[in-house]
Design a protein around this motif. Structure first.
Motif, PDB file in Angstrom:
ATOM      1  N   ASP A 167      33.729  56.067  33.333  1.00  0.00           N
ATOM      2  CA  ASP A 167      34.116  54.858  32.596  1.00  0.00           C
ATOM      3  C   ASP A 167      34.601  53.782  33.558  1.00  0.00           C
ATOM      4  OD1 ASP A 167      33.622  56.031  30.075  1.00  0.00           O
ATOM      5  OD2 ASP A 167      35.588  56.994  30.113  1.00  0.00           O
ATOM      6  N   GLN A 168      34.165  52.546  33.309  1.00  0.00           N
ATOM      7  CA  GLN A 168      34.611  51.424  34.117  1.00  0.00           C
ATOM      8  C   GLN A 168      34.699  50.166  33.267  1.00  0.00           C
ATOM      9  OE1 GLN A 168      31.768  50.725  37.280  1.00  0.00           O
ATOM     10  NE2 GLN A 168      30.173  50.012  35.899  1.00  0.00           N
ATOM     11  N   MET A 169      35.482  49.218  33.752  1.00  0.00           N
ATOM     12  CA  MET A 169      35.619  47.912  33.110  1.00  0.00           C
ATOM     13  C   MET A 169      35.436  46.836  34.169  1.00  0.00           C
ATOM     14  SD  MET A 169      38.995  48.442  30.813  1.00  0.00           S
ATOM     15  CE  MET A 169      39.001  49.466  29.360  1.00  0.00           C
ATOM     16  N   ARG A 170      34.673  45.818  33.835  1.00  0.00           N
ATOM     17  CA  ARG A 170      34.472  44.669  34.721  1.00  0.00           C
ATOM     18  C   ARG A 170      35.138  43.481  34.031  1.00  0.00           C
ATOM     19  NH1 ARG A 170      33.792  39.661  36.810  1.00  0.00           N
ATOM     20  NH2 ARG A 170      31.984  39.434  38.178  1.00  0.00           N
ATOM     21  N   PHE A 171      36.159  42.914  34.655  1.00  0.00           N
ATOM     22  CA  PHE A 171      36.908  41.791  34.090  1.00  0.00           C
ATOM     23  C   PHE A 171      36.303  40.461  34.503  1.00  0.00           C
ATOM     24  CE2 PHE A 171      39.844  45.117  33.415  1.00  0.00           C
ATOM     25  CZ  PHE A 171      40.684  44.702  32.402  1.00  0.00           C
ATOM     26  N   LYS A 172      36.245  39.537  33.560  1.00  0.00           N
ATOM     27  CA  LYS A 172      35.835  38.178  33.895  1.00  0.00           C
ATOM     28  C   LYS A 172      36.974  37.473  34.610  1.00  0.00           C
ATOM     29  CE  LYS A 172      33.576  34.095  32.095  1.00  0.00           C
ATOM     30  NZ  LYS A 172      32.971  33.486  30.910  1.00  0.00           N
ATOM     31  N   TYR A 173      38.184  37.724  34.182  1.00  0.00           N
ATOM     32  CA  TYR A 173      39.383  37.204  34.830  1.00  0.00           C
ATOM     33  C   TYR A 173      40.416  38.324  34.842  1.00  0.00           C
ATOM     34  CZ  TYR A 173      43.838  34.946  35.509  1.00  0.00           C
ATOM     35  OH  TYR A 173      45.080  34.634  35.975  1.00  0.00           O
ATOM     36  N   PHE A 174      41.080  38.505  35.968  1.00  0.00           N
ATOM     37  CA  PHE A 174      42.115  39.527  36.074  1.00  0.00           C
ATOM     38  C   PHE A 174      43.359  38.899  36.671  1.00  0.00           C
ATOM     39  CE2 PHE A 174      44.543  43.002  37.714  1.00  0.00           C
ATOM     40  CZ  PHE A 174      44.352  43.996  36.776  1.00  0.00           C
ATOM     41  N   ASP A 175      44.478  39.022  35.972  1.00  0.00           N
ATOM     42  CA  ASP A 175      45.742  38.468  36.445  1.00  0.00           C
ATOM     43  C   ASP A 175      46.425  39.478  37.371  1.00  0.00           C
ATOM     44  OD1 ASP A 175      48.302  37.428  36.806  1.00  0.00           O
ATOM     45  OD2 ASP A 175      48.496  36.782  34.724  1.00  0.00           O
ATOM     46  N   PRO A 176      46.610  39.149  38.646  1.00  0.00           N
ATOM     47  CA  PRO A 176      47.257  40.084  39.577  1.00  0.00           C
ATOM     48  C   PRO A 176      48.663  40.515  39.131  1.00  0.00           C
ATOM     49  CG  PRO A 176      46.276  38.247  40.773  1.00  0.00           C
ATOM     50  CD  PRO A 176      46.184  37.924  39.307  1.00  0.00           C
ATOM     51  N   LYS A 177      49.281  39.757  38.258  1.00  0.00           N
ATOM     52  CA  LYS A 177      50.613  40.136  37.747  1.00  0.00           C
ATOM     53  C   LYS A 177      50.552  41.409  36.913  1.00  0.00           C
ATOM     54  CE  LYS A 177      52.142  35.373  37.611  1.00  0.00           C
ATOM     55  NZ  LYS A 177      52.304  34.221  36.738  1.00  0.00           N
ATOM     56  N   TRP A 178      49.367  41.789  36.472  1.00  0.00           N
ATOM     57  CA  TRP A 178      49.212  43.030  35.703  1.00  0.00           C
ATOM     58  C   TRP A 178      49.350  44.271  36.593  1.00  0.00           C
ATOM     59  CZ3 TRP A 178      44.107  40.969  33.209  1.00  0.00           C
ATOM     60  CH2 TRP A 178      44.414  40.048  32.195  1.00  0.00           C
ATOM     61  N   ILE A 179      49.189  44.102  37.897  1.00  0.00           N
ATOM     62  CA  ILE A 179      49.308  45.234  38.822  1.00  0.00           C
ATOM     63  C   ILE A 179      50.786  45.595  38.972  1.00  0.00           C
ATOM     64  CG2 ILE A 179      48.891  46.095  41.163  1.00  0.00           C
ATOM     65  CD1 ILE A 179      46.495  44.109  41.272  1.00  0.00           C
ATOM     66  N   VAL A 180      51.117  46.836  38.598  1.00  0.00           N
ATOM     67  CA  VAL A 180      52.518  47.266  38.596  1.00  0.00           C
ATOM     68  C   VAL A 180      52.841  48.250  39.722  1.00  0.00           C
ATOM     69  CG1 VAL A 180      52.845  46.823  36.128  1.00  0.00           C
ATOM     70  CG2 VAL A 180      52.065  49.089  36.886  1.00  0.00           C
ATOM     71  N   GLU A 181      51.832  48.808  40.341  1.00  0.00           N
ATOM     72  CA  GLU A 181      52.072  49.771  41.417  1.00  0.00           C
ATOM     73  C   GLU A 181      50.850  49.856  42.328  1.00  0.00           C
ATOM     74  OE1 GLU A 181      53.187  54.503  42.003  1.00  0.00           O
ATOM     75  OE2 GLU A 181      52.880  53.725  39.982  1.00  0.00           O
ATOM     76  N   THR A 182      51.112  49.952  43.606  1.00  0.00           N
ATOM     77  CA  THR A 182      50.053  50.177  44.603  1.00  0.00           C
ATOM     78  C   THR A 182      50.608  51.150  45.625  1.00  0.00           C
ATOM     79  OG1 THR A 182      49.104  47.983  44.283  1.00  0.00           O
ATOM     80  CG2 THR A 182      48.569  49.095  46.335  1.00  0.00           C
ATOM     81  N   ARG A 183      49.835  52.180  45.930  1.00  0.00           N
ATOM     82  CA  ARG A 183      50.297  53.149  46.939  1.00  0.00           C
ATOM     83  C   ARG A 183      49.121  53.767  47.672  1.00  0.00           C
ATOM     84  NH1 ARG A 183      51.183  56.128  42.047  1.00  0.00           N
ATOM     85  NH2 ARG A 183      49.926  57.991  42.035  1.00  0.00           N
ATOM     86  N   ARG A 184      49.393  54.181  48.896  1.00  0.00           N
ATOM     87  CA  ARG A 184      48.401  54.847  49.736  1.00  0.00           C
ATOM     88  C   ARG A 184      48.161  56.250  49.176  1.00  0.00           C
ATOM     89  NH1 ARG A 184      45.720  54.624  54.116  1.00  0.00           N
ATOM     90  NH2 ARG A 184      46.344  52.673  55.022  1.00  0.00           N
ATOM     91  N   ILE A 185      46.908  56.678  49.201  1.00  0.00           N
ATOM     92  CA  ILE A 185      46.549  58.004  48.729  1.00  0.00           C
ATOM     93  C   ILE A 185      46.818  58.994  49.858  1.00  0.00           C
ATOM     94  CG2 ILE A 185      44.650  59.469  47.930  1.00  0.00           C
ATOM     95  CD1 ILE A 185      43.373  56.827  46.821  1.00  0.00           C
ATOM     96  N   PRO A 186      47.596  60.041  49.593  1.00  0.00           N
ATOM     97  CA  PRO A 186      47.871  61.029  50.660  1.00  0.00           C
ATOM     98  C   PRO A 186      46.589  61.730  51.096  1.00  0.00           C
ATOM     99  CG  PRO A 186      49.093  61.534  48.633  1.00  0.00           C
ATOM    100  CD  PRO A 186      48.216  60.389  48.335  1.00  0.00           C
ATOM    101  N   LYS A 187      46.518  62.034  52.374  1.00  0.00           N
ATOM    102  CA  LYS A 187      45.329  62.718  52.906  1.00  0.00           C
ATOM    103  C   LYS A 187      45.479  64.213  52.784  1.00  0.00           C
ATOM    104  CE  LYS A 187      43.827  59.030  55.686  1.00  0.00           C
ATOM    105  NZ  LYS A 187      42.656  58.586  56.142  1.00  0.00           N
TER     106      LYS A 187
END
Length: 132
Positions: free
Chosen positions: A112-132
Motif C-alpha cells: 500500500d502506498q499514497m502519493r500526495f499532491k501536497y504534503f505539509d512537513p508539519k505533519w511529520i512528528v518523528e524521524t529516526r535512523r533505522i538501527p543496523k
C-alpha cells in the motif's frame, strides 16, 4: 509536489483511487528515506500507511514490497506523519506497481502506498535512523 501528480498514477496497480477532500479519521503514515533534509534529493510525495509499514520485517521488505529501487537512494531513516481528522488532502492511493532496477532486478511491489499532491512537513512528528 503537484507537478506530475496525475502522471504518477503509473506507479500504482490498477484499482488505485484518487481522493480529494477531508480525511474522515487521523492518518498515521510512514516513509523510509535517505538521511537528508526534505528538498535535498528527498521529497514527501510518497507515504505508506502504518498498517502496511508494520508488516515490514527488514529493509529488504521495504524495497521489495514498496518496489523502491536502490538507485532511488538508501532507506536508512524512517519518518512518521500524523494527518489530523478533517484535513483537506488530495492523494492517489493503492498498491505499488512492480518495478525493475537498472541491472534487471525486479521488485514485486503490491504494498500500500499514497502519493500526495501536497504534503505539509508539519505533519511529520518523528524521524529516526533505522538501527543496523
Amino acid at each position: 509536489y503537484s507537478k506530475g501528480f496525475l502522471a504518477d498514477a503509473r506507479n500504482f496497480e490498477r484499482g488505485y483511487t484518487h481522493f480529494k477532500g477531508k480525511t474522515e479519521k487521523e492518518l498515521i503514515l510512514v516513509q523510509y528515506h535517505q538521511d537528508t533534509l526534505l528538498g535535498d534529493n528527498r521529497s514527501a510525495k510518497y507515504w505508506t500507511p502504518v498498517e502496511q509499514a508494520n508488516k515490514f520485517r527488514t529493509i529488504a521488505d521495504v524495497y521489495e514490497i514498496s518496489a523502491l529501487l536502490p538507485e532511488w537512494g538508501p532507506r536508512e531513516v524512517v519518518s512518521v506523519a500524523r494527518i489530523p481528522k478533517g484535513t483537506d488532502i488530495e492523494i492517489l492511493s493503492g498498491k505499488a506497481i512492480k518495478q525493475q532496477d537498472q541491472i534487471g532486478n525486479s521488485y514485486q511491489g503490491h504494498g500500500d502506498q499514497m502519493r500526495f499532491k501536497y504534503f505539509d512537513p508539519k505533519w511529520i512528528v518523528e524521524t529516526r535512523r533505522i538501527p543496523k
